[in-house]
Design a protein around this motif. Structure first.
Motif: not given
Length: 167
Positions: A46-74
């Motif tokens: 749920d936190v990961k999905n919330n982060f993706f929503k924040a990214v979508e807000y910045i992008l101003q469009k849905p995040l397509e996971l196949n366009k993600v080149k690298k992703f890390k969380s800690w």
């Protein structure tokens, strides 16, 4: 924002069972940091999905996971009484040719934010629990200096996206 109050104990356990590196605790980067796979855990979806929503807000469009080149969380934690000294400036950029976004989510109430270096000026966040602070991953930053008055725990994530998709 997202309420992550119930995640704190699970995140602390994750830090202990999935340390930052094989050199822990003799590593040179900040201690009490997890490996970069926190969002791969079921309890963090749920936190990961919330982060993706924040990214979508910045992008101003849905995040397509196949366009993600690298992703890390800690996760990163300091105990009451720990001294946050002037640490090395760092950034989370994986590849300067990509569009990269980082975020910090404070799991605990704290007066110690994050300091950002914009070259000719610095900004320090005023931390608010359960709120994503997002920025360009190429910007240098570090924890605010001081002595922690109670446990301070954060979640951090960084994502790299194909520049063509961002346009």
């Amino acid at each position: 924002s997202i309420d992550v109050t119930n995640k704190h104990k699970q995140v602390l356990k994750y830090i202990k069972t999935h340390p930052c590196c094989s050199d822990f605790p003799k590593c040179e980067h900040p201690h009490y940091q997890s490996d970069p796979n926190l969002f791969d855990q079921d309890f963090m979806q749920d936190v990961k999905n919330n982060f993706f929503k924040a990214v979508e807000y910045i992008l101003q469009k849905p995040l397509e996971l196949n366009k993600v080149k690298k992703f890390k969380s800690w996760a990163y934690s300091q105990n009451k009484g720990d001294k946050l000294e002037e640490s090395f400036w760092h950034q989370h950029s994986f590849d300067a040719s990509l569009f990269e976004i980082s975020g910090i989510l404070y799991l605990t109430d704290t007066k110690f934010g994050t300091e950002f270096d914009y070259g000719h000026y610095h900004i320090i966040t005023k931390p608010q629990k359960n709120f994503w602070y997002m920025w360009d991953s190429k910007i240098n930053h570090r924890p605010q200096v001081g002595i922690v008055n109670k446990k301070r725990t954060i979640i951090t994530a960084a994502i790299s996206i194909d520049h063509e998709y961002y346009k």
